[in-house]
Every structure is written in structure tokens, then in C-alpha cells.
Design a protein around this motif. Structure first.
Motif, mmCIF file in Angstrom:
data_model
loop_
_atom_site.group_PDB
_atom_site.id
_atom_site.type_symbol
_atom_site.label_atom_id
_atom_site.label_comp_id
_atom_site.label_asym_id
_atom_site.label_seq_id
_atom_site.Cartn_x
_atom_site.Cartn_y
_atom_site.Cartn_z
ATOM 1 N N PHE A 20 22.860 55.437 -44.371
ATOM 2 C CA PHE A 20 23.313 55.235 -43.125
ATOM 3 C C PHE A 20 22.547 53.762 -42.779
ATOM 4 C CE2 PHE A 20 24.779 55.328 -38.703
ATOM 5 C CZ PHE A 20 26.123 54.953 -38.865
ATOM 6 N N GLY A 21 21.471 53.607 -43.372
ATOM 7 C CA GLY A 21 20.655 52.473 -42.787
ATOM 8 C C GLY A 21 21.231 51.245 -42.955
ATOM 9 N N PRO A 22 22.017 50.895 -43.885
ATOM 10 C CA PRO A 22 22.548 49.301 -43.853
ATOM 11 C C PRO A 22 23.490 49.296 -42.629
ATOM 12 C CG PRO A 22 22.726 50.011 -46.071
ATOM 13 C CD PRO A 22 22.271 51.437 -45.323
ATOM 14 N N THR A 23 24.253 50.059 -42.105
ATOM 15 C CA THR A 23 25.175 50.088 -41.133
ATOM 16 C C THR A 23 24.398 49.856 -39.890
ATOM 17 O OG1 THR A 23 26.872 51.401 -42.086
ATOM 18 C CG2 THR A 23 26.838 51.127 -39.719
ATOM 19 N N VAL A 24 23.274 50.636 -39.716
ATOM 20 C CA VAL A 24 22.395 50.494 -38.494
ATOM 21 C C VAL A 24 21.534 49.020 -38.497
ATOM 22 C CG1 VAL A 24 20.537 51.473 -37.152
ATOM 23 C CG2 VAL A 24 21.994 52.941 -38.268
ATOM 24 N N ALA A 25 21.190 48.765 -39.546
ATOM 25 C CA ALA A 25 20.361 47.452 -39.803
ATOM 26 C C ALA A 25 21.347 46.243 -39.621
ATOM 27 C CB ALA A 25 19.739 47.446 -41.161
ATOM 28 N N ALA A 26 22.524 46.064 -40.054
ATOM 29 C CA ALA A 26 23.499 45.301 -39.864
ATOM 30 C C ALA A 26 23.846 45.124 -38.382
ATOM 31 C CB ALA A 26 24.752 45.531 -40.586
ATOM 32 N N TRP A 27 24.079 46.258 -37.608
ATOM 33 C CA TRP A 27 24.228 46.216 -36.210
ATOM 34 C C TRP A 27 23.124 45.591 -35.489
ATOM 35 C CZ3 TRP A 27 21.106 48.786 -32.533
ATOM 36 C CH2 TRP A 27 21.382 48.363 -31.074
ATOM 37 N N PHE A 28 21.980 46.039 -35.867
ATOM 38 C CA PHE A 28 20.744 45.507 -35.226
ATOM 39 C C PHE A 28 20.397 44.050 -35.431
ATOM 40 C CE2 PHE A 28 16.256 44.387 -34.344
ATOM 41 C CZ PHE A 28 16.154 45.019 -33.087
ATOM 42 N N ALA A 29 20.666 43.593 -36.733
ATOM 43 C CA ALA A 29 20.583 42.184 -37.333
ATOM 44 C C ALA A 29 21.608 41.402 -36.653
ATOM 45 C CB ALA A 29 20.821 42.075 -38.718
ATOM 46 N N GLY A 30 22.543 41.972 -35.871
ATOM 47 C CA GLY A 30 23.659 41.211 -35.349
ATOM 48 C C GLY A 30 23.390 41.128 -33.841
ATOM 49 N N GLU A 31 22.646 42.060 -33.297
ATOM 50 C CA GLU A 31 22.209 41.921 -31.675
ATOM 51 C C GLU A 31 21.163 40.881 -31.955
ATOM 52 O OE1 GLU A 31 23.194 44.029 -29.063
ATOM 53 O OE2 GLU A 31 24.635 44.008 -30.280
ATOM 54 N N ALA A 32 20.032 40.771 -32.820
ATOM 55 C CA ALA A 32 19.146 39.915 -32.992
ATOM 56 C C ALA A 32 19.521 38.606 -33.233
ATOM 57 C CB ALA A 32 18.046 40.378 -33.839
ATOM 58 N N GLY A 33 20.461 38.398 -33.930
ATOM 59 C CA GLY A 33 21.026 37.322 -34.499
ATOM 60 C C GLY A 33 21.819 36.429 -33.415
ATOM 61 N N GLY A 34 22.115 36.960 -32.040
ATOM 62 C CA GLY A 34 22.721 36.106 -31.210
ATOM 63 C C GLY A 34 21.742 35.682 -30.348
ATOM 64 N N ARG A 35 20.643 35.819 -30.441
ATOM 65 C CA ARG A 35 19.266 35.146 -29.958
ATOM 66 C C ARG A 35 19.000 33.620 -30.488
ATOM 67 N NH1 ARG A 35 15.630 39.197 -26.659
ATOM 68 N NH2 ARG A 35 14.448 37.516 -26.874
ATOM 69 N N THR A 36 18.738 32.552 -29.679
ATOM 70 C CA THR A 36 18.327 31.353 -30.124
ATOM 71 C C THR A 36 16.946 31.243 -30.564
ATOM 72 O OG1 THR A 36 17.871 30.427 -27.923
ATOM 73 C CG2 THR A 36 20.277 30.181 -29.065
ATOM 74 N N ASP A 37 16.021 32.363 -30.122
ATOM 75 C CA ASP A 37 14.666 32.215 -30.420
ATOM 76 C C ASP A 37 14.082 33.046 -31.553
ATOM 77 O OD1 ASP A 37 15.249 34.581 -29.097
ATOM 78 O OD2 ASP A 37 13.678 34.630 -27.723
ATOM 79 N N LEU A 38 15.278 33.597 -32.613
ATOM 80 C CA LEU A 38 14.975 34.624 -33.553
ATOM 81 C C LEU A 38 15.900 33.905 -34.936
ATOM 82 C CD1 LEU A 38 15.160 37.882 -31.823
ATOM 83 C CD2 LEU A 38 13.158 36.696 -32.136
ATOM 84 N N ASP A 39 15.265 34.030 -35.886
ATOM 85 C CA ASP A 39 15.982 33.687 -37.070
ATOM 86 C C ASP A 39 15.845 34.980 -37.853
ATOM 87 O OD1 ASP A 39 16.974 32.457 -39.472
ATOM 88 O OD2 ASP A 39 14.956 32.093 -40.032
ATOM 89 N N VAL A 40 16.953 35.668 -38.136
ATOM 90 C CA VAL A 40 16.809 37.104 -38.712
ATOM 91 C C VAL A 40 17.447 37.129 -40.157
ATOM 92 C CG1 VAL A 40 17.926 39.502 -38.365
ATOM 93 C CG2 VAL A 40 17.529 38.042 -36.382
ATOM 94 N N GLU A 41 16.411 37.946 -40.822
ATOM 95 C CA GLU A 41 16.736 38.439 -42.196
ATOM 96 C C GLU A 41 16.823 39.687 -42.511
ATOM 97 O OE1 GLU A 41 15.791 36.386 -46.420
ATOM 98 O OE2 GLU A 41 14.411 36.273 -45.004
ATOM 99 N N VAL A 42 17.691 40.226 -43.285
ATOM 100 C CA VAL A 42 17.668 41.716 -43.320
ATOM 101 C C VAL A 42 16.803 41.673 -44.974
ATOM 102 C CG1 VAL A 42 19.126 43.748 -44.160
ATOM 103 C CG2 VAL A 42 19.880 42.225 -42.079
ATOM 104 N N VAL A 43 16.094 42.836 -44.825
ATOM 105 C CA VAL A 43 15.262 43.228 -46.081
ATOM 106 C C VAL A 43 15.582 44.416 -46.616
ATOM 107 C CG1 VAL A 43 12.969 43.347 -47.076
ATOM 108 C CG2 VAL A 43 13.212 41.645 -45.413
ATOM 109 N N ASP A 44 16.240 44.858 -47.600
ATOM 110 C CA ASP A 44 16.845 46.053 -48.339
ATOM 111 C C ASP A 44 15.793 46.333 -49.073
ATOM 112 O OD1 ASP A 44 18.095 48.097 -48.953
ATOM 113 O OD2 ASP A 44 20.055 47.218 -48.850
ATOM 114 N N LEU A 45 15.120 47.638 -48.984
ATOM 115 C CA LEU A 45 14.283 48.191 -49.962
ATOM 116 C C LEU A 45 14.894 48.500 -51.270
ATOM 117 C CD1 LEU A 45 11.335 50.001 -47.679
ATOM 118 C CD2 LEU A 45 11.562 47.615 -48.660
ATOM 119 N N ALA A 46 16.393 48.723 -51.108
ATOM 120 C CA ALA A 46 16.977 49.073 -52.195
ATOM 121 C C ALA A 46 16.963 47.956 -53.231
ATOM 122 C CB ALA A 46 18.344 49.602 -52.149
#
Length: 177
Positions: A20-46
Motif C-alpha cells: 500500500f506504500g505507493p498509494t500513501v507516498a503518492a498522496w504525501f508527495a502531492g501534499e509536499a509538491g504543492g509547496r514552492t519551497d520544496l522539490d519532491v521526488e519519490v524514491v521507491d525501494l522496489a
């Protein structure tokens, strides 16, 4: 986006089939990605071939972890143990998910591990108890106000630490010995 946004690595810690991790990570990355002071990248250990490069580029880490057997996944432990400089004097936040405990026992096991690597863990977390029931079929939380507020607090704390530590790294190297 600000002139020098912090580079945030959102780490998907589980590699299990049906995770279920990719679902949670995608949501959080979306929350973080809405900020102008952050550049977000998902790192999938798979996807291990890209992990080292992505970790090395990060100013800030967010570990998205389930709880397995009252602790965190073995692939995450391997990645933590196989890297040192990547974590050194950088902030780490946690988004956890699982059953009754919402993954919080995994987070508590991770704190001393990251302390040993001279990383700074942020007290505030985002946690989903009974996680699959917390998200709709669209991959979004059913109670976005509560989870969004928790994400904002975590991101605010991580940003403060990230900017502070990045500035300190630029002014003088961190002493490791």
C-alpha cells in the motif's frame, strides 16, 4: 518554486507484492509538491537501481513505512545500512501506515537507527491507522482535513530543519570523526 527549494526524497519503504506504500507516498508527495519551497521526488525501494543517486541528491527525507512484525521493512534497513553520507546531518520525517498502531512502532524503531547516522528525526509524524480503510478508491484520504493538517505540520518542521542544516553544511562541513 523558490530560488533554491529543498530537495525532498519521499521513500517508499515496502517492496512487498500488493503493498500500500505507493498509494500513501503518492498522496504525501502531492501534499509536499504543492509547496514552492520544496522539490519532491519519490524514491521507491522496489526500484533499487535509482536509490543511491536519489538519496545523494536529497536535502530532506520522508520515510513512508508500514509496520511489519512491530518494526520496519528489511529493504529499508538494507538501504539505511548501505548508505552513510547520504543521511549525514539531514532531517528525516516519517509517514507511517498499518493496522491498529498505524505503523508508529516502526517509526519508533527507526529513530535510534537514524540517530546513529547523525540524521535528525522530526518529532511530528503522519500516521494512518487501518490504512486501507483511510483511503478512497482514488488514492486520496477519506478525511483530507486531518491528514492534510498533519502533513503540513510535518512539512513545516522538515523545511525548517532542512534549510537550517543545508545552510550549516554550506558554511562548514559536518564533523564525522
Amino acid at each position: 518554486m523558490s530560488a533554491h527549494p529543498l530537495h525532498v526524497a519521499v521513500i517508499v519503504a515496502s517492496t512487498r507484492e500488493g503493498r500500500f506504500g505507493p498509494t500513501v507516498a503518492a498522496w504525501f508527495a502531492g501534499e509536499a509538491g504543492g509547496r514552492t519551497d520544496l522539490d519532491v521526488e519519490v524514491v521507491d525501494l522496489a526500484e533499487p537501481s535509482t536509490v543511491t543517486k536519489k538519496l545523494a541528491a536529497a536535502d530532506v527525507f520522508v520515510v513512508v513505512t508500514p509496520e511489519y512484525n512491530h518494526s520496519y521493512p528489511a529493504p529499508l534497513k538494507a538501504v539505511i545500512d548501505n548508505h552513510f553520507r547520504e543521511w549525514l546531518a539531514k532531517p528525516v520525517g516519517f509517514v507511517s501506515y498499518g493496522g491498529l498502531s498505524g505503523g508508529l512502532r516502526a517509526v519508533e524503531h527507526l529513530r535510534p537507527v537514524f540517530a546513529e547516522l547523525h540524521a535528525v528525526t522530526v518529532r511530528d509524524t503522519v500516521s494512518f491507522h487501518g490504512s486501507r480503510a483511510c483511503f478512497g478508491p482514488d488514492g486520496r484520504p477519506l478525511d483530507p482535513a486531518v491528514s492534510g493538517a498533519a502533513a503540513r505540520v510535518l512539512l513545516d518542521r522538515l523545511t525548517w530543519w532542512g534549510l537550517t542544516l543545508r545552510d550549516a553544511h554550506r558554511a562548514r562541513p559536518y564533523v564525522t570523526a
